[in-house]
Scaffold this active site. Structure first.
Site, PDB file in Angstrom:
ATOM      1  N   ILE A  91     -13.042  19.523  45.633  1.00 18.59           N
ATOM      2  CA  ILE A  91     -12.188  19.907  44.512  1.00 18.59           C
ATOM      3  C   ILE A  91     -10.967  20.690  44.990  1.00 18.59           C
ATOM      4  O   ILE A  91      -9.829  20.391  44.616  1.00 18.59           O
ATOM      5  CB  ILE A  91     -12.987  20.723  43.483  1.00 18.59           C
ATOM      6  N   LYS A 114      -7.108  11.888  39.262  1.00 19.71           N
ATOM      7  CA  LYS A 114      -6.606  10.684  39.925  1.00 19.71           C
ATOM      8  C   LYS A 114      -5.314  10.208  39.285  1.00 19.71           C
ATOM      9  O   LYS A 114      -4.488   9.547  39.926  1.00 19.71           O
ATOM     10  CB  LYS A 114      -7.661   9.576  39.908  1.00 19.71           C
ATOM     11  N   ALA A 157     -19.970  11.387  39.940  1.00 21.87           N
ATOM     12  CA  ALA A 157     -20.094  10.629  38.698  1.00 21.87           C
ATOM     13  C   ALA A 157     -20.823   9.314  38.916  1.00 21.87           C
ATOM     14  O   ALA A 157     -21.676   8.905  38.113  1.00 21.87           O
ATOM     15  CB  ALA A 157     -18.711  10.367  38.111  1.00 21.87           C
ATOM     16  N   ARG A 202     -19.639  23.979  41.619  1.00 25.73           N
ATOM     17  CA  ARG A 202     -20.030  23.805  40.235  1.00 25.73           C
ATOM     18  C   ARG A 202     -21.521  24.084  40.093  1.00 25.73           C
ATOM     19  O   ARG A 202     -22.293  23.878  41.023  1.00 25.73           O
ATOM     20  CB  ARG A 202     -19.725  22.370  39.766  1.00 25.73           C
ATOM     21  N   GLY A 215     -17.717  10.859  27.946  1.00 31.46           N
ATOM     22  CA  GLY A 215     -17.079  10.788  29.257  1.00 31.46           C
ATOM     23  C   GLY A 215     -17.355  11.992  30.123  1.00 31.46           C
ATOM     24  O   GLY A 215     -17.207  11.926  31.344  1.00 31.46           O
ATOM     25  N   LYS A 219     -21.869  17.444  22.765  1.00 27.22           N
ATOM     26  CA  LYS A 219     -21.242  18.582  22.086  1.00 27.22           C
ATOM     27  C   LYS A 219     -19.716  18.536  22.133  1.00 27.22           C
ATOM     28  O   LYS A 219     -19.042  19.252  21.394  1.00 27.22           O
ATOM     29  CB  LYS A 219     -21.729  19.896  22.695  1.00 27.22           C
ATOM     30  N   HIS A 230      -6.608 -11.282  56.599  1.00 26.41           N
ATOM     31  CA  HIS A 230      -5.525 -10.686  57.396  1.00 26.41           C
ATOM     32  C   HIS A 230      -4.200 -10.912  56.665  1.00 26.41           C
ATOM     33  O   HIS A 230      -3.960 -11.984  56.121  1.00 26.41           O
ATOM     34  CB  HIS A 230      -5.463 -11.346  58.767  1.00 26.41           C
ATOM     35  N   ASP A 260     -25.642  15.898  37.479  1.00 25.12           N
ATOM     36  CA  ASP A 260     -25.342  17.204  38.074  1.00 25.12           C
ATOM     37  C   ASP A 260     -26.331  18.296  37.701  1.00 25.12           C
ATOM     38  O   ASP A 260     -26.401  19.322  38.381  1.00 25.12           O
ATOM     39  CB  ASP A 260     -23.934  17.657  37.662  1.00 25.12           C
TER      40      ASP A 260
END
Length: 464
Positions: A179, A48, A314, A266, A36, A32, A437, A305
């Site tokens: 969040i 991010k 995600a 959420r 993504g 809709k 290292h 979700d």
């Protein structure tokens, strides 16, 4: 050839669609909004992008430690930052759209999808019928608390915060979860004064890690109140006032800011899908599914979700998308869903996978603990970020059960730990693998060696 409908083109839905197409299905993908989903458009990626700027600001404030002189003051150009955020998001959205177009057997539809029955989806006045399976991947949306005053102008969700065109002068964050803490940490570095009102800090993390994070956030300059509840929000002139109280003794206090971010969690998005009409079982926490992500209605699946009790991550949704696609197409999936990394982009970063100490105690599992501080890691010292540690948990046979990291690049380092835990590997397996290292990954190596009593860069403890 099977015909499958996927409702929702977020990280679960578009991945499911592509995997189905790879396995030979004709796929109708309904969305809709934009491909993504929340992660790309209003979550992981935009935050991010802001986080990276926050990191740079953090380093610039410490420039003298690295022998760099900065003449004059510096600040964030918030308009330019928002433009960069939008550019990154649009680039990735375009990339996914191109990916979908590269599969001739994926048919993309923009509009609200409604389940007419267990084999039919209606969208924009057109009915698409005879599906062999339907996958629901409509995700989640921010939830408002029932706190009095949440309807006031300036009381916002994470979606609305990302759309702001001005940098908040004083931001109040209600919520101590992923969040809330990410936005608190990011906006503090961008230049906002930040107040956090938390019922508890990272409730799903290992308790020791949550405790260690608190002083780090305070050192960053965040005004943090833990174990409190927000009771009421009201307008105080041009500012918003939040009345809160400590849970332990009920002692009240007030804080003021120009915006209040409600970061209390959420909830699943299933409104308008017509689940009741076709008999899909669900409640306020999400759709109920079996081990194959099939609902009680044969041929109707749900991932991500929207699933009741599902981790709202995600990467978990994407993994489930591949898993359900393979199941629908009759393939045995090798994707391991029980172990997954949890990542928190605060300064310092927090990441964990597998069991916490508290969970192992509840299950009565005997376990060993090993910790290695970044203060003893050469790479951490050289980059000027030696706060935090790697904490590993293992059973008595040395099999890794949990990993908990707080410190530099924790969210990258957790990948090795997740791989080891998911595949039943032991501390001996990690120690038997040479680590480069100087790298931060050596902290994982040393923590694993500590479980075996063979850590090299930990002082010998002699019992007298």
């Amino acid at each position: 050839m099977k015909k499958v409908a996927v409702i929702g083109a977020g990280p679960g839905g578009y991945v499911a669609a592509i995997r189905l197409a790879q396995l030979g299905a004709n796929v109708h993908l309904f969305e809709k909004d934009r491909v993504g989903g929340t992660c790309l458009n209003r979550g992981c990626i935009p935050t991010k992008t802001l986080f990276r700027t926050a990191e740079i600001m953090h380093e610039m404030r410490r420039s003298a430690e690295f022998g760099i002189k900065l003449d004059g003051d510096f600040s964030v150009d918030y308009t330019a930052l928002c433009e960069r955020k939008d550019k990154v998001v649009n680039t990735l959205v375009g990339g996914i759209e191109q990916l979908l177009r590269s599969y001739p057997n994926i048919y993309f539809h923009i509009g609200n999808a409604v389940l007419a029955d267990a084999r039919t989806v209606e969208c924009c006045g057109e009915a698409f019928a005879d599906f062999d399976a339907i996958v629901i991947a409509t995700g989640s949306a921010p939830q408002m608390t029932e706190t009095e005053g949440v309807e006031l102008d300036g009381v916002i969700t994470s979606d609305e915060l990302l759309e702001l065109k001005v940098l908040p002068r004083r931001l109040i964050v209600v919520g101590g979860g992923v969040i809330g803490l990410e936005f608190a940490s990011i906006y503090r570095e961008l230049g906002s004064e930040v107040i956090v009102l938390a019922s508890r800090i990272l409730k799903n993390a290992d308790a020791e890690i949550s405790r260690r994070l608190v002083p780090m956030l305070k050192k960053q300059g965040i005004e943090l109140y833990n174990d409190v509840r927000a009771r009421r929000i009201s307008r105080s002139g041009e500012l918003l006032k939040v009345e809160a109280a400590y849970k332990k003794n009920g002692e009240p206090f007030e804080v003021e800011g120009d915006y209040v971010l409600i970061a209390s969690g959420r909830g699943p998005v299933y409104e308008g899908l017509n689940l009741d009409a076709i008999g899909v079982e669900y409640d306020e926490k999400g759709v109920i599914v079996d081990k194959n992500f099939q609902t009680n209605v044969c041929g109707v699946f749900a991932i991500g979700d929207i699933v009741r009790g599902n981790p709202q991550l995600a990467h978990v949704a994407s993994a489930q998308g591949e898993r359900v696609a393979e199941h629908i197409m009759g393939h045995e999936s090798k994707i391991q869903l029980e172990v997954y990394p949890n990542c928190v982009f605060t300064l310092n970063e927090v990441a964990h996978a597998g069991f916490t100490e508290e969970e192992l105690k509840e299950r009565g599992v005997q376990y060993s603990v090993s910790k290695f501080n970044f203060a003893a890691n050469g790479k951490a010292l050289s980059i000027g970020d030696a706060n935090g540690l790697v904490k590993l948990l293992a059973d008595k046979q040395g099999k890794l059960l949990g990993a908990h990291i707080i410190g530099p690049h924790a969210n990258d380092l957790i990948a090795e730990c997740s791989l080891a835990i998911a595949n039943g590997m032991s501390a001996e397996d990690v120690v038997g693998t040479i680590h480069a290292h100087p790298t931060l990954s050596e902290a994982v190596l040393e923590a694993a060696a500590g479980l075996l009593g063979s850590a090299i860069h930990v002082a010998n403890s002699r019992k007298k």
